[in-house]
Design a protein around this motif. Structure first.
Motif, PDB file in Angstrom:
ATOM      1  N   ASP A   1     -26.683 -20.750   2.443  1.00 21.83           N
ATOM      2  CA  ASP A   1     -27.667 -21.275   1.375  1.00 21.83           C
ATOM      3  C   ASP A   1     -28.574 -22.054   1.921  1.00 21.83           C
ATOM      4  N   GLU A   2     -27.921 -23.233   2.761  1.00 19.73           N
ATOM      5  CA  GLU A   2     -28.844 -24.259   3.611  1.00 19.73           C
ATOM      6  C   GLU A   2     -28.987 -24.076   5.084  1.00 19.73           C
ATOM      7  N   PHE A   3     -29.673 -23.170   5.275  1.00 22.38           N
ATOM      8  CA  PHE A   3     -29.703 -22.532   6.445  1.00 22.38           C
ATOM      9  C   PHE A   3     -30.899 -23.091   7.541  1.00 22.38           C
ATOM     10  N   ASN A   4     -30.571 -23.586   8.592  1.00 23.99           N
ATOM     11  CA  ASN A   4     -31.552 -24.108   9.588  1.00 23.99           C
ATOM     12  C   ASN A   4     -31.726 -23.073  10.689  1.00 23.99           C
ATOM     13  N   ARG A   5     -33.028 -22.381  10.662  1.00 29.36           N
ATOM     14  CA  ARG A   5     -33.194 -21.268  11.659  1.00 29.36           C
ATOM     15  C   ARG A   5     -33.428 -21.862  13.323  1.00 29.36           C
TER      16      ARG A   5
ATOM     17  N   LYS B   1     -19.259 -20.795   5.687  1.00 28.09           N
ATOM     18  CA  LYS B   1     -18.787 -21.188   6.980  1.00 28.09           C
ATOM     19  C   LYS B   1     -19.867 -21.191   8.181  1.00 28.09           C
ATOM     20  N   GLN B   2     -21.020 -21.056   7.785  1.00 28.41           N
ATOM     21  CA  GLN B   2     -22.257 -21.131   8.728  1.00 28.41           C
ATOM     22  C   GLN B   2     -22.194 -20.007   9.690  1.00 28.41           C
ATOM     23  N   PHE B   3     -21.824 -18.966   9.307  1.00 28.55           N
ATOM     24  CA  PHE B   3     -22.090 -17.581  10.079  1.00 28.55           C
ATOM     25  C   PHE B   3     -23.279 -16.834   9.322  1.00 28.55           C
TER      26      PHE B   3
ATOM     27  N   MET C   1     -25.346 -17.991  -1.119  1.00 31.57           N
ATOM     28  CA  MET C   1     -25.867 -16.981   0.030  1.00 31.57           C
ATOM     29  C   MET C   1     -26.953 -16.488  -0.067  1.00 31.57           C
ATOM     30  N   LYS C   2     -27.658 -16.285   0.867  1.00 32.52           N
ATOM     31  CA  LYS C   2     -29.335 -15.683   0.896  1.00 32.52           C
ATOM     32  C   LYS C   2     -29.289 -14.368   1.688  1.00 32.52           C
ATOM     33  N   GLU C   3     -29.859 -13.516   1.148  1.00 25.77           N
ATOM     34  CA  GLU C   3     -29.774 -12.049   1.369  1.00 25.77           C
ATOM     35  C   GLU C   3     -31.218 -11.673   2.016  1.00 25.77           C
ATOM     36  N   GLU C   4     -31.312 -11.017   3.259  1.00 32.79           N
ATOM     37  CA  GLU C   4     -32.485 -10.461   3.500  1.00 32.79           C
ATOM     38  C   GLU C   4     -32.423  -8.930   3.749  1.00 32.79           C
ATOM     39  N   LYS C   5     -33.214  -8.117   3.180  1.00 29.41           N
ATOM     40  CA  LYS C   5     -33.122  -6.605   3.582  1.00 29.41           C
ATOM     41  C   LYS C   5     -33.853  -6.256   4.771  1.00 29.41           C
TER      42      LYS C   5
ATOM     43  N   PRO D   1     -18.549  -5.496   3.569  1.00 28.75           N
ATOM     44  CA  PRO D   1     -19.237  -6.179   4.203  1.00 28.75           C
ATOM     45  C   PRO D   1     -20.047  -7.492   3.461  1.00 28.75           C
ATOM     46  N   ARG D   2     -20.430  -6.937   2.172  1.00 28.32           N
ATOM     47  CA  ARG D   2     -20.917  -8.003   1.506  1.00 28.32           C
ATOM     48  C   ARG D   2     -19.889  -9.152   0.752  1.00 28.32           C
ATOM     49  N   LEU D   3     -18.713  -8.847   0.650  1.00 30.18           N
ATOM     50  CA  LEU D   3     -17.734  -9.508   0.147  1.00 30.18           C
ATOM     51  C   LEU D   3     -17.336 -10.575   1.574  1.00 30.18           C
ATOM     52  N   PHE D   4     -17.331 -10.110   2.342  1.00 28.85           N
ATOM     53  CA  PHE D   4     -17.055 -10.998   3.575  1.00 28.85           C
ATOM     54  C   PHE D   4     -18.213 -12.063   3.824  1.00 28.85           C
ATOM     55  N   ALA D   5     -19.162 -11.536   3.761  1.00 30.08           N
ATOM     56  CA  ALA D   5     -20.483 -12.314   3.925  1.00 30.08           C
ATOM     57  C   ALA D   5     -20.342 -13.731   3.011  1.00 30.08           C
ATOM     58  N   GLU D   6     -20.173 -13.120   1.753  1.00 31.67           N
ATOM     59  CA  GLU D   6     -19.952 -14.439   0.728  1.00 31.67           C
ATOM     60  C   GLU D   6     -19.164 -15.356   1.077  1.00 31.67           C
ATOM     61  N   SER D   7     -18.113 -15.054   2.103  1.00 32.75           N
ATOM     62  CA  SER D   7     -17.042 -16.081   2.440  1.00 32.75           C
ATOM     63  C   SER D   7     -17.612 -16.582   3.887  1.00 32.75           C
ATOM     64  N   PHE D   8     -18.145 -15.834   4.717  1.00 31.16           N
ATOM     65  CA  PHE D   8     -18.304 -16.296   5.951  1.00 31.16           C
ATOM     66  C   PHE D   8     -19.661 -17.045   5.915  1.00 31.16           C
ATOM     67  N   THR D   9     -20.673 -16.765   5.205  1.00 33.58           N
ATOM     68  CA  THR D   9     -21.848 -17.514   5.237  1.00 33.58           C
ATOM     69  C   THR D   9     -21.759 -19.028   4.753  1.00 33.58           C
TER      70      THR D   9
END
Length: 292
Positions: free
Chosen positions: A23-27, A58-60, A1-5, A48-56
């Motif tokens: 991690d592999e994100f096509n903008r 799945k390409q969210f 997962m990538k994180e941008e402040k 929020p960060r915990l859900f993000a670890e799982s949901f990203t």
């Protein structure tokens, strides 16, 4: 997962948070965007960060943030009012809607705990939101207080709320107190909070007692009955902080929502390696994908 402040403004207050990407994100490839909203204490760094670890995975694309007065956001420390947090959520919708660096197939809202009712209120009459999910929430403040306190304790709470309001009006003073005076924890939830959440930076702070009045007046059941978007409600079968009867109140008002019941309490299963959390994550992401 990538994180941008990131940061945006809400009532001229700087709100800080993160955009989370796969991690592999096509903008250039359209993807679903989901704003994940915290419960009490309002910290992006926890659920929020915990859900993000799982949901990203799945390409969210996920947006998480600290409510005003919490964590890294600006605002008066400990001044936590539900109506102002709803404003912060609404402004986060505008923020993600106008991002130029990715294309969204739709925007969804997910709220955890106290945030479950907030996202319902924020989504009402908002055409930018395609679907809404609440997890382990309460949806009517008066019901929560009547469950959490004895009859005498509830009456004492009402008297304290009135006294606090009188002092704010006539003396211009706020009473700051223990964060769980207006939001009491059951023993099971307290055990998880003490072990896992208190060590998180900025977790605990003195809280304005005005929060109690804000909770008392809060009612997202009425807002839920007027939603035009699909609604998912997930809830722990053994939740002793927000008992399952709160969901039954919601079911009477919104029988068409999708209800999912978790084999767990309030937050005992909230871990990436927990099987129940994995089931919840799969259910929620599949539902959002279908409805966005």
């Amino acid at each position: 997962m990538k994180e941008e402040k990131i940061q945006f403004f809400s009532d001229k207050i700087t709100i800080r948070g993160s955009l989370y990407y796969p991690d592999e994100f096509n903008r250039s490839k359209p993807c679903p965007g989901l704003i994940v909203c915290s419960g009490y204490t309002g910290l992006n760094a926890i659920y929020p960060r915990l859900f993000a670890e799982s949901f990203t995975a799945k390409q969210f694309v996920i947006l998480g943030f600290d409510y005003r007065g919490c964590g890294e956001s600006e605002g008066e420390r400990g001044k936590l009012l539900l109506e102002e947090q709803v404003k912060d959520i609404r402004n986060s919708i505008t923020f993600i809607k106008y991002q130029e660096y990715f294309k969204l197939t739709g925007i969804g809202l997910l709220g955890w705990g106290m945030g479950a009712g907030l996202v319902i209120s924020a989504a009402e009459k908002n055409p930018d939101i395609k679907a809404v999910a609440g997890i382990n929430g309460f949806y009517n403040g008066k019901s929560f207080f009547k469950f959490s306190f004895s009859q005498a304790g509830y009456q004492n709470l009402l008297e304290n709320i009135e006294s606090d309001r009188r002092n704010r009006v006539f003396q211009g003073t706020d009473q700051f107190t223990d964060p769980f005076k207006a939001y009491p924890l059951d023993p099971d939830t307290k055990a998880v909070v003490d072990k896992q959440l208190r060590p998180v930076k900025n977790y605990e702070q003195q809280t304005s007692f005005e929060l109690a009045e804000s909770i008392l007046l809060f009612d997202s059941i009425r807002a839920a009955s007027r939603l035009t978007q699909p609604l998912l409600i997930a809830h722990g079968k053994q939740n002793n902080l927000h008992p399952i009867k709160f969901v039954e109140e919601l079911q009477q008002a919104v029988p068409t929502a999708f209800y999912y019941f978790i084999n767990g309490k309030h937050n005992d299963f909230m871990d990436l390696n927990n099987q129940e959390f994995a089931k919840l994550s799969n259910t929620v992401t599949e539902w959002f994908s279908k409805n966005m």
